[in-house]
Motif scaffolding. Sequence first.
Motif, PDB file in Angstrom:
ATOM      1  N   ARG A  12       0.836  -1.207   0.000  1.00  0.00           N
ATOM      2  CA  ARG A  12       0.000   0.000   0.000  1.00  0.00           C
ATOM      3  C   ARG A  12       0.870   1.256   0.000  1.00  0.00           C
ATOM      4  O   ARG A  12       0.513   2.276  -0.583  1.00  0.00           O
ATOM      5  CB  ARG A  12      -0.893  -0.030   1.238  1.00  0.00           C
ATOM      6  N   LEU A  31      -0.462   2.871   8.602  1.00  0.00           N
ATOM      7  CA  LEU A  31      -1.150   1.612   8.267  1.00  0.00           C
ATOM      8  C   LEU A  31      -2.096   1.158   9.391  1.00  0.00           C
ATOM      9  O   LEU A  31      -2.736   0.113   9.274  1.00  0.00           O
ATOM     10  CB  LEU A  31      -0.111   0.503   8.012  1.00  0.00           C
ATOM     11  N   TYR A  91       2.879  -7.759  14.318  1.00  0.00           N
ATOM     12  CA  TYR A  91       3.252  -7.681  12.904  1.00  0.00           C
ATOM     13  C   TYR A  91       4.765  -7.814  12.791  1.00  0.00           C
ATOM     14  O   TYR A  91       5.484  -7.676  13.790  1.00  0.00           O
ATOM     15  CB  TYR A  91       2.746  -6.376  12.262  1.00  0.00           C
ATOM     16  N   GLY A 114       0.506  -8.897   9.258  1.00  0.00           N
ATOM     17  CA  GLY A 114       1.073  -7.956   8.308  1.00  0.00           C
ATOM     18  C   GLY A 114       2.596  -7.946   8.388  1.00  0.00           C
ATOM     19  O   GLY A 114       3.181  -8.366   9.391  1.00  0.00           O
ATOM     20  N   LEU A 149       3.025  -4.970   3.375  1.00  0.00           N
ATOM     21  CA  LEU A 149       2.037  -3.887   3.423  1.00  0.00           C
ATOM     22  C   LEU A 149       2.698  -2.589   2.981  1.00  0.00           C
ATOM     23  O   LEU A 149       2.057  -1.701   2.423  1.00  0.00           O
ATOM     24  CB  LEU A 149       1.529  -3.719   4.862  1.00  0.00           C
TER      25      LEU A 149
END
Length: 353
Positions: A12, A31, A91, A114, A149
Amino acid sequence: MFEKSTWIRLPRNVVVGHGVRSSVVEVVDELHLQGRPLLVTSPTPRAVAAEPVAADFEAAGIDPAIVTIESATFESVETVIEAAEAEAASYLIGVGGGKAIDIAKMASHHLDMGFLSVPTAASHDGIVSNRGSVPDGDTRHSVAAEPPLAVVADTEVLAEAPWELTTAGCADIISNYTAVMDWRLAKRLKNVEFSEYGAALSEMTAEILVDNADHVRPGLEESAWVVTKALMSSGVAMSIAGSSRPASGAEHLFSHQLDRLAPEAALHGHQVGVGSIMTAYLHGGERGIWRDIRDALDSIDAPTTATELGLDDETVLEALTTCHEIRDRYTILGNGMDERAAREGATKTGVID
Ligand SMILES: NC(=O)C1=CN([C@@H]2O[C@H](COP(=O)(O)OP(=O)(O)OC[C@H]3O[C@@H](n4cnc5c(N)ncnc54)[C@H](OP(=O)(O)O)[C@@H]3O)[C@@H](O)[C@H]2O)C=CC1
Ligand SMILES: O=C(CO)COP(=O)(O)O
Ligand SMILES: [Zn+2]
Protein backbone atom coordinates in the motif's frame (compact mmCIF):
# COMPACT_ATOMS: atom_id res chain seq x y z
CA MET A 1 -18.93 -18.64 -19.52
CA PHE A 2 -15.90 -16.57 -18.46
CA GLU A 3 -14.56 -18.04 -15.21
CA LYS A 4 -11.10 -16.60 -14.88
CA SER A 5 -10.17 -14.57 -11.80
CA THR A 6 -7.06 -13.07 -10.30
CA TRP A 7 -6.12 -11.45 -6.98
CA ILE A 8 -3.06 -9.21 -7.17
CA ARG A 9 -1.69 -8.12 -3.81
CA LEU A 10 0.70 -5.17 -3.78
CA PRO A 11 2.19 -2.90 -1.07
CA ARG A 12 0.00 0.00 0.00
CA ASN A 13 2.91 2.34 0.76
CA VAL A 14 6.26 2.46 -1.00
CA VAL A 15 8.67 4.92 0.59
CA VAL A 16 12.03 5.33 -1.13
CA GLY A 17 14.69 7.97 -0.59
CA HIS A 18 17.44 9.53 1.46
CA GLY A 19 17.05 8.99 5.21
CA VAL A 20 13.60 7.36 5.05
CA ARG A 21 14.72 4.67 7.51
CA SER A 22 13.56 7.02 10.25
CA SER A 23 10.01 6.96 8.75
CA VAL A 24 9.31 3.32 9.64
CA VAL A 25 7.35 4.22 12.80
CA GLU A 26 5.31 6.80 10.85
CA VAL A 27 4.57 4.25 8.10
CA VAL A 28 3.39 1.74 10.72
CA ASP A 29 1.15 4.41 12.18
CA GLU A 30 -0.26 5.28 8.75
CA LEU A 31 -1.15 1.61 8.27
CA HIS A 32 -2.95 1.59 11.67
CA LEU A 33 -0.85 -1.34 12.83
CA GLN A 34 -1.23 -1.83 16.57
CA GLY A 35 0.80 -3.74 19.13
CA ARG A 36 4.31 -5.03 19.15
CA PRO A 37 6.54 -5.34 16.04
CA LEU A 38 8.97 -8.21 15.58
CA LEU A 39 12.00 -7.12 13.56
CA VAL A 40 13.33 -10.05 11.51
CA THR A 41 16.92 -9.47 10.50
CA SER A 42 20.31 -11.11 9.85
CA PRO A 43 23.67 -10.31 11.50
CA THR A 44 24.99 -7.35 9.46
CA PRO A 45 21.64 -5.66 8.74
CA ARG A 46 20.85 -5.89 12.46
CA ALA A 47 23.53 -3.32 13.28
CA VAL A 48 23.04 -1.32 10.07
CA ALA A 49 19.28 -0.78 10.32
CA ALA A 50 17.32 -3.06 12.66
CA GLU A 51 18.77 -1.62 15.86
CA PRO A 52 18.28 2.02 14.78
CA VAL A 53 14.68 1.21 13.74
CA ALA A 54 14.13 -0.53 17.11
CA ALA A 55 15.44 2.59 18.86
CA ASP A 56 12.92 4.72 16.90
CA PHE A 57 10.08 2.45 18.09
CA GLU A 58 11.30 2.73 21.69
CA ALA A 59 11.42 6.52 21.38
CA ALA A 60 7.78 6.37 20.20
CA GLY A 61 6.78 4.32 23.27
CA ILE A 62 6.53 1.01 21.40
CA ASP A 63 8.51 -1.98 22.68
CA PRO A 64 9.89 -3.92 19.66
CA ALA A 65 11.30 -7.47 19.64
CA ILE A 66 14.17 -8.55 17.36
CA VAL A 67 15.04 -11.99 15.99
CA THR A 68 18.22 -12.63 13.98
CA ILE A 69 18.34 -15.45 11.42
CA GLU A 70 21.48 -16.72 9.70
CA SER A 71 20.13 -18.54 6.62
CA ALA A 72 17.17 -18.67 4.22
CA THR A 73 15.76 -22.02 5.36
CA PHE A 74 12.47 -23.45 6.61
CA GLU A 75 14.15 -23.79 10.04
CA SER A 76 14.63 -20.01 10.06
CA VAL A 77 10.94 -19.54 9.22
CA GLU A 78 10.12 -21.77 12.22
CA THR A 79 12.48 -19.74 14.44
CA VAL A 80 10.66 -16.54 13.49
CA ILE A 81 7.20 -18.06 14.00
CA GLU A 82 8.24 -19.23 17.48
CA ALA A 83 9.75 -15.82 18.28
CA ALA A 84 6.57 -14.03 17.13
CA GLU A 85 4.45 -16.25 19.39
CA ALA A 86 6.84 -16.04 22.36
CA GLU A 87 7.13 -12.23 22.08
CA ALA A 88 3.41 -11.72 21.42
CA ALA A 89 4.20 -9.80 18.23
CA SER A 90 1.40 -8.26 16.18
CA TYR A 91 3.25 -7.68 12.90
CA LEU A 92 6.67 -8.37 11.36
CA ILE A 93 9.30 -6.12 9.79
CA GLY A 94 11.93 -7.76 7.58
CA VAL A 95 15.16 -5.74 7.76
CA GLY A 96 18.03 -6.88 5.56
CA GLY A 97 18.93 -8.53 2.28
CA GLY A 98 16.94 -11.22 0.46
CA LYS A 99 17.42 -13.73 3.27
CA ALA A 100 15.81 -11.70 6.07
CA ILE A 101 13.01 -10.32 3.89
CA ASP A 102 12.11 -13.77 2.49
CA ILE A 103 11.98 -15.32 5.96
CA ALA A 104 9.87 -12.45 7.33
CA LYS A 105 7.38 -12.65 4.45
CA MET A 106 6.99 -16.43 4.76
CA ALA A 107 6.62 -16.32 8.56
CA SER A 108 4.04 -13.51 8.31
CA HIS A 109 2.09 -15.58 5.77
CA HIS A 110 2.01 -18.50 8.20
CA LEU A 111 1.09 -16.27 11.15
CA ASP A 112 -1.51 -14.36 9.12
CA MET A 113 0.14 -11.11 10.18
CA GLY A 114 1.07 -7.96 8.31
CA PHE A 115 4.66 -7.45 7.24
CA LEU A 116 6.86 -4.52 6.22
CA SER A 117 9.93 -4.76 4.00
CA VAL A 118 12.96 -2.65 4.95
CA PRO A 119 15.81 -3.55 2.57
CA THR A 120 19.41 -2.82 3.55
CA ALA A 121 20.84 -3.97 0.21
CA ALA A 122 19.70 -3.42 -3.39
CA SER A 123 20.76 -7.01 -4.05
CA HIS A 124 17.62 -8.97 -5.04
CA ASP A 125 14.11 -8.46 -6.41
CA GLY A 126 12.27 -10.09 -3.52
CA ILE A 127 11.79 -6.68 -1.81
CA VAL A 128 8.09 -6.43 -2.77
CA SER A 129 7.37 -9.84 -4.29
CA ASN A 130 4.79 -12.21 -2.89
CA ARG A 131 7.16 -15.17 -3.17
CA GLY A 132 9.73 -16.71 -0.88
CA SER A 133 12.64 -18.81 -2.19
CA VAL A 134 13.84 -21.67 0.01
CA PRO A 135 16.17 -24.63 -0.55
CA ASP A 136 14.94 -27.98 0.68
CA GLY A 137 17.31 -30.92 0.21
CA ASP A 138 17.78 -31.51 -3.53
CA THR A 139 15.08 -29.09 -4.51
CA ARG A 140 14.18 -25.42 -4.22
CA HIS A 141 10.71 -24.09 -3.47
CA SER A 142 9.17 -20.87 -4.68
CA VAL A 143 6.67 -20.41 -1.86
CA ALA A 144 3.55 -18.25 -1.86
CA ALA A 145 4.09 -15.66 0.84
CA GLU A 146 2.76 -12.43 2.27
CA PRO A 147 3.56 -9.36 0.13
CA PRO A 148 4.64 -6.38 2.25
CA LEU A 149 2.04 -3.89 3.42
CA ALA A 150 4.74 -1.28 2.92
CA VAL A 151 8.32 -0.94 1.75
CA VAL A 152 10.74 1.54 3.30
CA ALA A 153 13.90 1.68 1.20
CA ASP A 154 16.49 4.17 2.45
CA THR A 155 18.82 5.02 -0.43
CA GLU A 156 21.46 6.31 2.03
CA VAL A 157 21.61 2.86 3.69
CA LEU A 158 21.52 1.06 0.34
CA ALA A 159 24.29 3.24 -1.12
CA GLU A 160 26.53 2.61 1.90
CA ALA A 161 26.21 -1.18 1.53
CA PRO A 162 29.09 -2.93 -0.26
CA TRP A 163 29.01 -2.12 -3.98
CA GLU A 164 28.84 -5.78 -5.02
CA LEU A 165 25.41 -6.05 -3.39
CA THR A 166 24.12 -3.38 -5.76
CA THR A 167 25.72 -5.02 -8.81
CA ALA A 168 24.08 -8.30 -7.69
CA GLY A 169 20.69 -6.55 -7.70
CA CYS A 170 21.37 -5.25 -11.23
CA ALA A 171 22.28 -8.75 -12.39
CA ASP A 172 19.09 -10.20 -10.82
CA ILE A 173 17.17 -7.68 -12.99
CA ILE A 174 19.21 -8.27 -16.16
CA SER A 175 18.45 -12.00 -15.81
CA ASN A 176 14.76 -11.14 -16.38
CA TYR A 177 15.50 -11.21 -20.13
CA THR A 178 16.17 -14.94 -20.09
CA ALA A 179 13.56 -15.67 -17.42
CA VAL A 180 10.89 -14.29 -19.75
CA MET A 181 12.35 -16.17 -22.74
CA ASP A 182 12.00 -19.38 -20.72
CA TRP A 183 8.49 -18.46 -19.66
CA ARG A 184 7.39 -17.82 -23.27
CA LEU A 185 8.98 -21.10 -24.34
CA ALA A 186 7.19 -22.97 -21.53
CA LYS A 187 3.91 -21.40 -22.63
CA ARG A 188 4.47 -22.48 -26.24
CA LEU A 189 5.63 -25.99 -25.39
CA LYS A 190 3.83 -26.83 -22.17
CA ASN A 191 0.93 -24.40 -22.11
CA VAL A 192 1.95 -23.02 -18.70
CA GLU A 193 0.01 -20.07 -17.35
CA PHE A 194 1.41 -16.85 -18.78
CA SER A 195 0.79 -13.19 -18.03
CA GLU A 196 1.48 -10.71 -20.84
CA TYR A 197 1.49 -7.85 -18.30
CA GLY A 198 3.87 -9.69 -15.95
CA ALA A 199 6.22 -10.55 -18.82
CA ALA A 200 6.13 -7.06 -20.36
CA LEU A 201 6.78 -5.35 -17.01
CA SER A 202 9.67 -7.68 -16.29
CA GLU A 203 11.31 -7.10 -19.68
CA MET A 204 10.71 -3.35 -19.54
CA THR A 205 12.30 -3.21 -16.09
CA ALA A 206 15.45 -4.90 -17.39
CA GLU A 207 15.51 -2.56 -20.37
CA ILE A 208 15.17 0.60 -18.26
CA LEU A 209 17.96 -0.59 -15.97
CA VAL A 210 20.29 -1.33 -18.88
CA ASP A 211 19.44 2.06 -20.46
CA ASN A 212 20.37 3.74 -17.17
CA ALA A 213 23.52 1.70 -16.55
CA ASP A 214 25.62 4.91 -16.76
CA HIS A 215 23.94 6.12 -13.55
CA VAL A 216 24.86 2.92 -11.72
CA ARG A 217 28.26 3.73 -10.27
CA PRO A 218 29.88 3.09 -6.88
CA GLY A 219 29.53 5.88 -4.35
CA LEU A 220 26.49 7.42 -6.09
CA GLU A 221 23.29 7.39 -4.06
CA GLU A 222 21.43 7.77 -7.35
CA SER A 223 22.55 4.20 -8.18
CA ALA A 224 20.65 2.88 -5.19
CA TRP A 225 17.60 4.84 -6.37
CA VAL A 226 17.75 3.49 -9.95
CA VAL A 227 18.40 -0.11 -8.90
CA THR A 228 15.84 -0.20 -6.07
CA LYS A 229 13.09 1.07 -8.32
CA ALA A 230 13.93 -1.67 -10.83
CA LEU A 231 13.95 -4.32 -8.09
CA MET A 232 10.53 -3.20 -6.92
CA SER A 233 9.15 -3.14 -10.45
CA SER A 234 10.41 -6.69 -11.00
CA GLY A 235 8.80 -7.77 -7.71
CA VAL A 236 5.50 -6.26 -8.86
CA ALA A 237 5.82 -8.31 -12.08
CA MET A 238 6.04 -11.45 -9.92
CA SER A 239 3.01 -10.36 -7.90
CA ILE A 240 1.02 -9.70 -11.08
CA ALA A 241 1.98 -13.13 -12.42
CA GLY A 242 1.34 -14.84 -9.07
CA SER A 243 4.59 -16.70 -9.72
CA SER A 244 8.32 -15.96 -9.83
CA ARG A 245 8.27 -16.89 -13.56
CA PRO A 246 8.81 -13.28 -14.81
CA ALA A 247 12.10 -13.14 -12.89
CA SER A 248 13.24 -16.74 -12.59
CA GLY A 249 14.04 -19.14 -15.41
CA ALA A 250 16.89 -21.54 -16.14
CA GLU A 251 19.50 -18.99 -15.02
CA HIS A 252 17.92 -19.18 -11.55
CA LEU A 253 17.91 -22.99 -11.61
CA PHE A 254 21.65 -22.76 -12.35
CA SER A 255 22.15 -20.41 -9.38
CA HIS A 256 20.05 -22.56 -7.04
CA GLN A 257 22.16 -25.59 -7.97
CA LEU A 258 25.35 -23.59 -7.32
CA ASP A 259 23.98 -22.80 -3.86
CA ARG A 260 23.96 -26.55 -3.24
CA LEU A 261 27.31 -27.36 -4.88
CA ALA A 262 29.28 -24.35 -3.63
CA PRO A 263 27.33 -22.73 -0.77
CA GLU A 264 28.00 -19.01 -0.29
CA ALA A 265 30.62 -18.92 -3.07
CA ALA A 266 28.92 -15.94 -4.70
CA LEU A 267 25.88 -13.70 -4.38
CA HIS A 268 22.53 -14.84 -5.77
CA GLY A 269 22.35 -11.96 -8.27
CA HIS A 270 25.87 -12.57 -9.57
CA GLN A 271 25.19 -16.26 -10.11
CA VAL A 272 21.94 -15.68 -12.00
CA GLY A 273 23.70 -13.08 -14.18
CA VAL A 274 26.35 -15.56 -15.32
CA GLY A 275 23.63 -18.19 -15.77
CA SER A 276 21.72 -15.73 -17.94
CA ILE A 277 24.67 -15.29 -20.34
CA MET A 278 24.70 -19.05 -20.96
CA THR A 279 20.96 -19.58 -21.20
CA ALA A 280 20.67 -16.62 -23.61
CA TYR A 281 23.21 -18.47 -25.77
CA LEU A 282 21.09 -21.63 -25.58
CA HIS A 283 18.01 -19.68 -26.67
CA GLY A 284 19.56 -17.75 -29.53
CA GLY A 285 22.89 -19.35 -30.42
CA GLU A 286 25.70 -17.19 -31.77
CA ARG A 287 23.28 -14.49 -32.96
CA GLY A 288 21.29 -14.39 -29.74
CA ILE A 289 21.43 -11.68 -27.09
CA TRP A 290 24.04 -13.37 -24.89
CA ARG A 291 26.70 -10.77 -25.77
CA ASP A 292 24.31 -7.93 -24.86
CA ILE A 293 23.65 -9.58 -21.51
CA ARG A 294 27.36 -10.14 -20.88
CA ASP A 295 28.18 -6.53 -21.84
CA ALA A 296 25.38 -5.16 -19.66
CA LEU A 297 26.70 -7.15 -16.69
CA ASP A 298 30.25 -6.09 -17.44
CA SER A 299 29.25 -2.42 -17.65
CA ILE A 300 27.97 -2.46 -14.05
CA ASP A 301 30.95 -4.49 -12.69
CA ALA A 302 29.00 -7.74 -12.24
CA PRO A 303 30.83 -11.05 -12.82
CA THR A 304 30.65 -12.64 -16.27
CA THR A 305 32.90 -15.69 -15.75
CA ALA A 306 33.26 -18.68 -13.45
CA THR A 307 36.54 -17.28 -12.14
CA GLU A 308 34.91 -13.97 -11.26
CA LEU A 309 32.26 -15.93 -9.34
CA GLY A 310 35.06 -17.70 -7.45
CA LEU A 311 34.10 -21.05 -9.01
CA ASP A 312 36.02 -23.65 -10.96
CA ASP A 313 34.90 -24.73 -14.43
CA GLU A 314 33.81 -28.20 -13.32
CA THR A 315 31.39 -26.82 -10.71
CA VAL A 316 29.80 -24.58 -13.35
CA LEU A 317 29.41 -27.54 -15.71
CA GLU A 318 27.97 -29.76 -13.01
CA ALA A 319 25.43 -27.07 -12.10
CA LEU A 320 24.52 -26.51 -15.75
CA THR A 321 23.97 -30.21 -16.50
CA THR A 322 21.99 -31.04 -13.34
CA CYS A 323 20.01 -27.92 -12.45
CA HIS A 324 16.93 -28.87 -14.50
CA GLU A 325 16.21 -31.35 -11.67
CA ILE A 326 15.91 -28.62 -9.04
CA ARG A 327 12.22 -28.00 -9.65
CA ASP A 328 9.42 -28.77 -12.04
CA ARG A 329 9.76 -25.60 -14.14
CA TYR A 330 10.13 -26.04 -17.88
CA THR A 331 12.97 -23.97 -19.38
CA ILE A 332 15.39 -24.00 -22.31
CA LEU A 333 17.28 -26.74 -20.44
CA GLY A 334 14.40 -29.13 -21.13
CA ASN A 335 15.22 -32.54 -19.66
CA GLY A 336 18.84 -31.63 -19.11
CA MET A 337 21.99 -30.68 -20.99
CA ASP A 338 24.54 -33.03 -22.42
CA GLU A 339 27.94 -32.54 -20.75
CA ARG A 340 29.76 -31.76 -24.00
CA ALA A 341 27.09 -29.32 -25.10
CA ALA A 342 27.31 -27.61 -21.71
CA ARG A 343 31.10 -27.32 -22.02
CA GLU A 344 30.75 -25.89 -25.53
CA GLY A 345 28.13 -23.31 -24.50
CA ALA A 346 30.05 -22.25 -21.40
CA THR A 347 33.28 -21.96 -23.39
CA LYS A 348 31.77 -20.10 -26.36
CA THR A 349 30.26 -17.50 -24.01
CA GLY A 350 33.59 -17.13 -22.19
CA VAL A 351 32.12 -18.27 -18.86
CA ILE A 352 34.77 -21.00 -18.65
CA ASP A 353 38.16 -21.21 -20.41
N1 LIG B 1 11.46 -14.02 -2.90
C1 LIG B 1 11.95 -13.54 -4.01
O1 LIG B 1 11.22 -13.13 -4.90
C2 LIG B 1 13.43 -13.48 -4.16
C3 LIG B 1 14.24 -14.04 -3.21
N2 LIG B 1 15.59 -13.98 -3.33
C4 LIG B 1 16.40 -14.60 -2.28
O2 LIG B 1 17.17 -13.60 -1.65
C5 LIG B 1 18.44 -14.14 -1.27
C6 LIG B 1 19.53 -13.37 -1.96
O3 LIG B 1 19.51 -12.05 -1.51
P1 LIG B 1 20.84 -11.38 -0.96
O4 LIG B 1 20.46 -10.02 -0.49
O5 LIG B 1 21.92 -11.53 -1.95
O6 LIG B 1 21.21 -12.33 0.28
P2 LIG B 1 21.53 -12.02 1.83
O7 LIG B 1 20.33 -11.56 2.53
O8 LIG B 1 22.23 -13.24 2.31
O9 LIG B 1 22.55 -10.80 1.77
C7 LIG B 1 23.80 -10.94 1.14
C8 LIG B 1 24.92 -10.44 2.05
O10 LIG B 1 24.78 -9.05 2.23
C9 LIG B 1 24.93 -8.73 3.60
N3 LIG B 1 24.25 -7.45 3.82
C10 LIG B 1 22.95 -7.12 3.69
N4 LIG B 1 22.78 -5.80 3.88
C11 LIG B 1 24.01 -5.27 4.12
C12 LIG B 1 24.50 -3.95 4.39
N5 LIG B 1 23.68 -2.89 4.40
N6 LIG B 1 25.82 -3.79 4.60
C13 LIG B 1 26.68 -4.86 4.56
N7 LIG B 1 26.28 -6.13 4.31
C14 LIG B 1 24.95 -6.32 4.09
C15 LIG B 1 24.36 -9.93 4.32
O11 LIG B 1 24.91 -9.97 5.65
P3 LIG B 1 24.50 -11.13 6.70
O12 LIG B 1 25.11 -12.39 6.21
O13 LIG B 1 25.10 -10.67 7.96
O14 LIG B 1 23.04 -11.21 6.66
C16 LIG B 1 24.88 -11.07 3.43
O15 LIG B 1 26.19 -11.43 3.79
C17 LIG B 1 18.43 -15.60 -1.69
O16 LIG B 1 18.04 -16.39 -0.59
C18 LIG B 1 17.40 -15.60 -2.80
O17 LIG B 1 16.82 -16.87 -3.01
C19 LIG B 1 16.19 -13.32 -4.37
C20 LIG B 1 15.42 -12.75 -5.35
C21 LIG B 1 13.98 -12.79 -5.33
O1 LIG C 1 15.17 -15.10 -7.25
C1 LIG C 1 14.05 -15.02 -7.70
C2 LIG C 1 13.69 -13.94 -8.65
O2 LIG C 1 14.76 -13.07 -8.87
C3 LIG C 1 12.98 -15.96 -7.41
O3 LIG C 1 13.48 -17.14 -6.89
P1 LIG C 1 12.89 -18.56 -7.30
O4 LIG C 1 13.73 -19.07 -8.43
O5 LIG C 1 13.06 -19.39 -6.07
O6 LIG C 1 11.48 -18.45 -7.68
ZN1 LIG D 1 16.68 -13.80 -8.34
